[in-house]
Design an enzyme around this catalytic site. Structure first.
Site, PDB file in Angstrom:
ATOM      1  NE  ARG A  67     -52.916  58.598 -52.940  1.00  0.00           N
ATOM      2  CZ  ARG A  67     -54.293  58.499 -52.907  1.00  0.00           C
ATOM      3  NH1 ARG A  67     -54.653  58.978 -51.805  1.00  0.00           N
ATOM      4  NH2 ARG A  67     -55.042  57.707 -53.715  1.00  0.00           N
ATOM      5  CG  HIS A  71     -53.371  62.264 -56.408  1.00  0.00           C
ATOM      6  ND1 HIS A  71     -54.499  61.386 -56.373  1.00  0.00           N
ATOM      7  CD2 HIS A  71     -52.390  61.387 -56.202  1.00  0.00           C
ATOM      8  CE1 HIS A  71     -54.082  60.167 -56.375  1.00  0.00           C
ATOM      9  NE2 HIS A  71     -52.824  60.019 -56.063  1.00  0.00           N
ATOM     10  CG  ASN A 100     -58.351  62.597 -56.447  1.00  0.00           C
ATOM     11  OD1 ASN A 100     -57.028  62.032 -56.286  1.00  0.00           O
ATOM     12  ND2 ASN A 100     -58.509  63.546 -57.065  1.00  0.00           N
ATOM     13  CG  HIS A 199     -46.144  53.867 -53.114  1.00  0.00           C
ATOM     14  ND1 HIS A 199     -46.717  53.114 -54.031  1.00  0.00           N
ATOM     15  CD2 HIS A 199     -46.803  55.289 -53.162  1.00  0.00           C
ATOM     16  CE1 HIS A 199     -47.597  53.647 -54.720  1.00  0.00           C
ATOM     17  NE2 HIS A 199     -47.571  55.052 -54.277  1.00  0.00           N
TER      18      HIS A 199
END
Length: 360
Positions: A67, A71, A100, A199
């Site tokens: 992740r 990001h 975040n 996910h």
């Protein structure tokens, strides 16, 4: 008059060189597998050792690093801007933006990997590449899926909370917002559905799903029993700083597999954005294909991770090789500020140089 072969070759070389100068900087930048083979041959092994050790202590490290890479790439490209704790130009950084903080994690693993690499090969390997290697190693640790990471990225020296808010997609995004957001970064609709499969590992905070899922419950788009479990887990006072989390995949939460796609038709997708993959006519066939074929999904996932890792990268003399992943190098902070003053937003020194060549 006909030119001799030698003169013709020289002219052709000059023309080719001029054409290269006129090309956008991005078209000249190429990442490559094995970029550090000579300058730091053990770079990837050192990163892998740190990630593996961290994963052995806490398996949640893996989804966190994947992740973190995602990001990073979606804001200013894959330049480690998400790792900066201080913006030399002033203002709040990406790290503290709502998408975040406090959910993003893995910073300490990247710092440890950077320290190991710096000890072996000082001032050589970028934080952006270390993050890309760490994400790949996380995929391999959880899904037994290894892929080669093209490298040669350079680190950026700007990090903006506002840009994070503008570019990162949230758990309540509609299908069209998801599609458009990925297209903006050069990723197609299939890439979006493929990467959503990440996910299948990791956890999510109550605030990201609880209230939107009450709407889904009213619309029959989430299992009542599943929502009841979520309501029992999350406190009535749930808010952005509520740290209670739950697995995103209720069946195999620590294994990178295609189970995520199998859960969606059963109304067991945790987020509204997950559920969109089976509600939208364009997205549903992709989700169905990946639910039926794990090998296909893993192949597509590796390819999409590589493609994502190429978003707006800095290479060559762009950016810098940070010595500390959380702050820019001391000499570059003033240079970055001067650069911001010299060129308007969205224009780089490389663009200006190309323009000068084109008009001279």
């Amino acid at each position: 008059m006909r030119m001799g072969s030698g003169m013709a070759g020289s002219v052709a070389a000059v023309v080719a060189a001029v054409c290269l100068l006129l090309l956008p900087a991005a078209s000249l930048a190429q990442l490559q597998v094995g970029f550090y083979n000579t300058s730091c041959p053990n770079a990837e092994a050192l990163v892998r050792q740190v990630v593996t050790a961290a994963f052995a202590n806490n398996s949640g490290v893996a989804p966190g690093l994947i992740r973190l890479h995602f990001h990073d790439c979606f804001v200013r490209g894959c330049d480690a801007s998400v790792l900066l704790s201080v913006n030399p130009g002033g203002g709040r950084t990406e790290r503290v933006a709502a998408p975040n903080f406090p959910s993003l994690r893995g910073f300490e693993v990247i710092d440890a990997a950077k320290a190991a690499v710096e000890q072996s090969c000082p001032r050589t390997v970028s934080c952006a590449d270390i993050l890309a290697f760490a994400a790949r190693d996380s995929v391999n640790l959880t899904g037994n899926a290894f892929y080669q990471v093209p490298s040669g990225r350079r680190d950026g020296n700007v990090s903006s909370e506002d840009e994070a808010l503008d570019n990162l997609l949230g758990p309540n995004s509609t299908a069209q917002v998801l599609i458009d957001g990925f297209l903006k970064k050069g990723l197609n609709t299939e890439d979006m559905v493929v990467l959503s499969g990440s996910h299948t590992i990791g956890r999510s905070h109550c605030d990201s799903f609880l209230f939107k899922n009450r709407e889904r419950l009213a619309n029959g788009a989430i299992s009542p029993a599943y929502q009841a479990l979520l309501e029992a887990l999350c406190p009535p006072t749930t808010g952005p700083t509520t740290l209670i989390r739950t697995d995103m995949d209720v069946s195999t939460p620590t294994v990178l597999d295609n189970n995520y796609y199998k859960l969606l038709p059963l109304n067991l997708g945790l987020h509204f954005s997950d559920d969109q993959l089976v509600r939208n006519a364009t997205l549903a066939p992709f989700a169905s294909a990946f639910a039926a074929n794990e090998t296909l999904w893993k192949e597509k996932f590796a390819a999409a991770m590589i493609k994502m890792g190429n978003i707006e990268v800095k290479t060559g003399t762009q950016g810098e090789i940070r010595l500390n992943c959380s702050i820019v190098n001391q000499a570059s902070s003033s240079a970055a500020w001067i650069e911001m003053l010299r060129f308007p937003a969205g224009i780089t020194s490389d663009d200006a140089a190309a323009e000068e060549v084109a008009t001279s």
